[in-house]
Scaffold this motif. Sequence first.
Motif, PDB file in Angstrom:
ATOM      1  N   THR A   1      -0.361  -0.465  -4.415  1.00 24.03           N
ATOM      2  CA  THR A   1       0.781  -0.230  -5.311  1.00 24.03           C
ATOM      3  C   THR A   1       0.650  -1.030  -6.603  1.00 24.03           C
ATOM      4  OG1 THR A   1       2.037  -1.941  -4.134  1.00 24.03           O
ATOM      5  CG2 THR A   1       2.351   0.330  -3.421  1.00 24.03           C
ATOM      6  N   LYS A   2       0.035  -2.208  -6.538  1.00 22.53           N
ATOM      7  CA  LYS A   2      -0.089  -3.045  -7.744  1.00 22.53           C
ATOM      8  C   LYS A   2      -1.006  -2.421  -8.787  1.00 22.53           C
ATOM      9  CE  LYS A   2      -3.850  -5.921  -5.873  1.00 22.53           C
ATOM     10  NZ  LYS A   2      -4.894  -5.346  -6.734  1.00 22.53           N
ATOM     11  N   ASP A   3      -1.826  -1.451  -8.379  1.00 25.63           N
ATOM     12  CA  ASP A   3      -2.764  -0.807  -9.301  1.00 25.63           C
ATOM     13  C   ASP A   3      -2.159   0.400 -10.008  1.00 25.63           C
ATOM     14  OD1 ASP A   3      -4.698  -2.647  -8.570  1.00 25.63           O
ATOM     15  OD2 ASP A   3      -5.562  -1.366  -7.025  1.00 25.63           O
ATOM     16  N   HIS A   4      -0.901   0.701  -9.736  1.00 28.89           N
ATOM     17  CA  HIS A   4      -0.277   1.895 -10.301  1.00 28.89           C
ATOM     18  C   HIS A   4       1.103   1.558 -10.852  1.00 28.89           C
ATOM     19  CE1 HIS A   4      -3.353   3.450  -7.558  1.00 28.89           C
ATOM     20  NE2 HIS A   4      -3.437   4.461  -8.397  1.00 28.89           N
ATOM     21  N   ALA A   5       1.389   2.105 -12.010  1.00 34.36           N
ATOM     22  CA  ALA A   5       2.649   1.791 -12.682  1.00 34.36           C
ATOM     23  C   ALA A   5       3.850   2.409 -11.987  1.00 34.36           C
ATOM     24  CB  ALA A   5       2.592   2.276 -14.136  1.00 34.36           C
ATOM     25  N   SER A   6       3.631   3.503 -11.274  1.00 37.88           N
ATOM     26  CA  SER A   6       4.753   4.198 -10.638  1.00 37.88           C
ATOM     27  C   SER A   6       4.226   5.062  -9.500  1.00 37.88           C
ATOM     28  CB  SER A   6       5.480   5.089 -11.649  1.00 37.88           C
ATOM     29  OG  SER A   6       4.630   6.174 -12.055  1.00 37.88           O
ATOM     30  N   PHE A   7       5.155   5.559  -8.710  1.00 41.02           N
ATOM     31  CA  PHE A   7       4.791   6.490  -7.655  1.00 41.02           C
ATOM     32  C   PHE A   7       4.178   7.752  -8.249  1.00 41.02           C
ATOM     33  CE2 PHE A   7       6.536   9.885  -4.623  1.00 41.02           C
ATOM     34  CZ  PHE A   7       5.386   9.872  -3.846  1.00 41.02           C
ATOM     35  N   GLN A   8       4.694   8.204  -9.379  1.00 42.82           N
ATOM     36  CA  GLN A   8       4.159   9.421 -10.007  1.00 42.82           C
ATOM     37  C   GLN A   8       2.693   9.248 -10.405  1.00 42.82           C
ATOM     38  OE1 GLN A   8       6.367  10.846 -13.376  1.00 42.82           O
ATOM     39  NE2 GLN A   8       5.122  12.682 -13.618  1.00 42.82           N
TER      40      GLN A   8
ATOM     41  N   GLY B   1      12.397   1.063   3.390  1.00 47.16           N
ATOM     42  CA  GLY B   1      13.709   0.658   2.922  1.00 47.16           C
ATOM     43  C   GLY B   1      14.716   1.777   3.122  1.00 47.16           C
ATOM     44  N   PRO B   2      15.982   1.510   2.818  1.00 43.43           N
ATOM     45  CA  PRO B   2      17.015   2.543   2.945  1.00 43.43           C
ATOM     46  C   PRO B   2      16.749   3.710   1.999  1.00 43.43           C
ATOM     47  CG  PRO B   2      17.982   0.348   2.687  1.00 43.43           C
ATOM     48  CD  PRO B   2      16.531   0.216   2.378  1.00 43.43           C
ATOM     49  N   VAL B   3      17.090   4.910   2.433  1.00 49.03           N
ATOM     50  CA  VAL B   3      16.821   6.088   1.610  1.00 49.03           C
ATOM     51  C   VAL B   3      18.086   6.648   0.973  1.00 49.03           C
ATOM     52  CG1 VAL B   3      14.771   6.721   2.917  1.00 49.03           C
ATOM     53  CG2 VAL B   3      16.984   7.638   3.611  1.00 49.03           C
ATOM     54  N   GLY B   4      19.227   6.062   1.213  1.00 49.32           N
ATOM     55  CA  GLY B   4      20.457   6.532   0.589  1.00 49.32           C
ATOM     56  C   GLY B   4      20.578   6.029  -0.848  1.00 49.32           C
ATOM     57  N   GLY B   5      21.466   6.629  -1.599  1.00 50.47           N
ATOM     58  CA  GLY B   5      21.721   6.185  -2.968  1.00 50.47           C
ATOM     59  C   GLY B   5      20.888   6.935  -3.992  1.00 50.47           C
ATOM     60  N   GLU B   6      21.197   6.656  -5.254  1.00 54.83           N
ATOM     61  CA  GLU B   6      20.552   7.367  -6.356  1.00 54.83           C
ATOM     62  C   GLU B   6      19.191   6.796  -6.715  1.00 54.83           C
ATOM     63  OE1 GLU B   6      23.242   7.360  -9.620  1.00 54.83           O
ATOM     64  OE2 GLU B   6      24.754   8.594  -8.604  1.00 54.83           O
ATOM     65  N   VAL B   7      18.942   5.528  -6.360  1.00 59.24           N
ATOM     66  CA  VAL B   7      17.680   4.878  -6.699  1.00 59.24           C
ATOM     67  C   VAL B   7      17.157   4.146  -5.469  1.00 59.24           C
ATOM     68  CG1 VAL B   7      16.528   3.188  -8.174  1.00 59.24           C
ATOM     69  CG2 VAL B   7      18.386   4.582  -9.102  1.00 59.24           C
ATOM     70  N   ILE B   8      15.878   4.320  -5.184  1.00 57.90           N
ATOM     71  CA  ILE B   8      15.218   3.594  -4.101  1.00 57.90           C
ATOM     72  C   ILE B   8      14.342   2.518  -4.714  1.00 57.90           C
ATOM     73  CG2 ILE B   8      13.530   3.752  -2.224  1.00 57.90           C
ATOM     74  CD1 ILE B   8      14.515   6.634  -1.806  1.00 57.90           C
ATOM     75  N   ARG B   9      14.571   1.274  -4.310  1.00 53.15           N
ATOM     76  CA  ARG B   9      13.778   0.150  -4.791  1.00 53.15           C
ATOM     77  C   ARG B   9      13.030  -0.478  -3.621  1.00 53.15           C
ATOM     78  NH1 ARG B   9      15.705  -0.865  -9.939  1.00 53.15           N
ATOM     79  NH2 ARG B   9      17.788  -0.033 -10.344  1.00 53.15           N
ATOM     80  N   PHE B  10      11.909  -1.119  -3.918  1.00 55.66           N
ATOM     81  CA  PHE B  10      11.076  -1.723  -2.890  1.00 55.66           C
ATOM     82  C   PHE B  10      11.099  -3.240  -3.029  1.00 55.66           C
ATOM     83  CE2 PHE B  10       9.622   2.531  -3.592  1.00 55.66           C
ATOM     84  CZ  PHE B  10       9.311   3.006  -2.329  1.00 55.66           C
ATOM     85  N   THR B  11      11.031  -3.940  -1.890  1.00 57.76           N
ATOM     86  CA  THR B  11      11.128  -5.395  -1.896  1.00 57.76           C
ATOM     87  C   THR B  11       9.929  -6.038  -2.587  1.00 57.76           C
ATOM     88  OG1 THR B  11      12.353  -5.312   0.172  1.00 57.76           O
ATOM     89  CG2 THR B  11      11.410  -7.429  -0.448  1.00 57.76           C
ATOM     90  N   ASN B  12       8.707  -5.622  -2.225  1.00 53.87           N
ATOM     91  CA  ASN B  12       7.497  -6.271  -2.746  1.00 53.87           C
ATOM     92  C   ASN B  12       6.697  -5.341  -3.650  1.00 53.87           C
ATOM     93  OD1 ASN B  12       7.916  -8.666  -1.172  1.00 53.87           O
ATOM     94  ND2 ASN B  12       7.312  -7.462   0.607  1.00 53.87           N
ATOM     95  N   ASN B  13       7.397  -4.468  -4.319  1.00 52.96           N
ATOM     96  CA  ASN B  13       6.732  -3.393  -5.039  1.00 52.96           C
ATOM     97  C   ASN B  13       7.639  -2.995  -6.201  1.00 52.96           C
ATOM     98  OD1 ASN B  13       5.965  -0.819  -5.881  1.00 52.96           O
ATOM     99  ND2 ASN B  13       5.687  -0.007  -3.833  1.00 52.96           N
ATOM    100  N   PRO B  14       7.148  -2.993  -7.453  1.00 49.21           N
ATOM    101  CA  PRO B  14       8.016  -2.710  -8.597  1.00 49.21           C
ATOM    102  C   PRO B  14       8.383  -1.239  -8.780  1.00 49.21           C
ATOM    103  CG  PRO B  14       5.763  -3.068  -9.344  1.00 49.21           C
ATOM    104  CD  PRO B  14       5.777  -3.364  -7.866  1.00 49.21           C
TER     105      PRO B  14
ATOM    106  N   HIS C   1       0.823  -1.211   0.000  1.00 51.63           N
ATOM    107  CA  HIS C   1       0.000   0.000   0.000  1.00 51.63           C
ATOM    108  C   HIS C   1       0.857   1.261   0.000  1.00 51.63           C
ATOM    109  CE1 HIS C   1      -2.603  -3.043   2.105  1.00 51.63           C
ATOM    110  NE2 HIS C   1      -3.441  -2.610   1.183  1.00 51.63           N
ATOM    111  N   ALA C   2       0.277   2.319  -0.562  1.00 54.98           N
ATOM    112  CA  ALA C   2       0.845   3.659  -0.448  1.00 54.98           C
ATOM    113  C   ALA C   2      -0.246   4.544   0.146  1.00 54.98           C
ATOM    114  CB  ALA C   2       1.297   4.186  -1.808  1.00 54.98           C
ATOM    115  N   ARG C   3       0.050   5.153   1.273  1.00 60.87           N
ATOM    116  CA  ARG C   3      -0.929   6.005   1.952  1.00 60.87           C
ATOM    117  C   ARG C   3      -0.569   7.465   1.729  1.00 60.87           C
ATOM    118  NH1 ARG C   3      -0.028   1.431   4.889  1.00 60.87           N
ATOM    119  NH2 ARG C   3      -1.909   0.259   5.468  1.00 60.87           N
TER     120      ARG C   3
END
Length: 326
Positions: A40-47, A71-84, A16-18
């Motif tokens: 999250t599965k109903d949306h292609a991206s955060f945008q 998840g960690p917020v450092g780095g150039e890209v943030i990826r999610f474990t159960n979320n594309p 979910h994204a709240r």
Amino acid sequence: MTTPTELVAVDIGGTHARFALATVGADGAIALGEPITLHTKDHASFQTAWEDFARHLGRDLPPAVAIAVAGPVGGEVIRFTNNPWIIRPALIPEKLGVERHTLVNDFAAVGHAVARVADTDFVHLCGPDEGLPAEGTITIVGPGTGLGVAHIWRDGQGGYRVQPTEGGHIDYAPLDTIEDRILARLRQRFRRVSVERVVSGPAIVDIYETLAAMEDKPIRQLDDRAIWQLGTSGEDSLAAAAVDRFCLSLGAVAGDLALAQGAAGVVIAGGLGLRIRQTLMQSGFAERFRAKGRFEALMAALPVKLITHPQPGLFGAAAAFAKEHC
């Protein structure tokens, strides 16, 4: 007088994204609007989820956002474990059309919430029945899909700092023969067993199956939700024993972390803790929390609370924004 600041608070997990509008008042007080939960599965991206939230509201969104991510917020890209989804922090202003943003780990957001919510947003678990201390370290432990651990430090004058940690991955230490059996079962699959393997929502399955094996009972293939339901309702005595064993382990781990962090108070957070709060209060949690040998008196003097705010991730994200920008 400073003008109140309006922003969007977002709490993104694997499923979910709240979203919610939030306002930081001239006095620093935070008001959180009605949250909207998107899958999250109903949306292609955060945008695209961001744009969907704007459509839900029927208005343009404010040019400020606070985002808590699982998840960690450092780095150039943030990826999610159960979320594309992926988030590139450098592109947040451009993609969302915002001028100011804050990005925090989801459990760091919980830390900000613990520091800022009202005393009425906590219930007492054990130790002295008094408010959390205004000065010193407060340990925060949150069993959920994993085990979140953080601490905040208060300066006694209203200021605070949040320190997220990876404390959920310290080694698991069994304290009796039943827990020896749980550890042995887990070692069949994992070379190293962390406390998260025992003190998290999904861990109830291994606890339950260990107890069934000890009694030479057929192991029912139940998922964690089913076991929690059967255990907390009392419908199944073996599931109830597994839930009680979980509460014992949570008490032991929370006490260990409080000792390690030099805590003056402790908060149990996370949706799981909130769902089982009545069971937790009646369990052996408090006894195990205190049972630290020569330091038992010290542990008994620590107030231990459960945060009951309905949206600590969203509130905490807004609080992190306020601390950074307001």
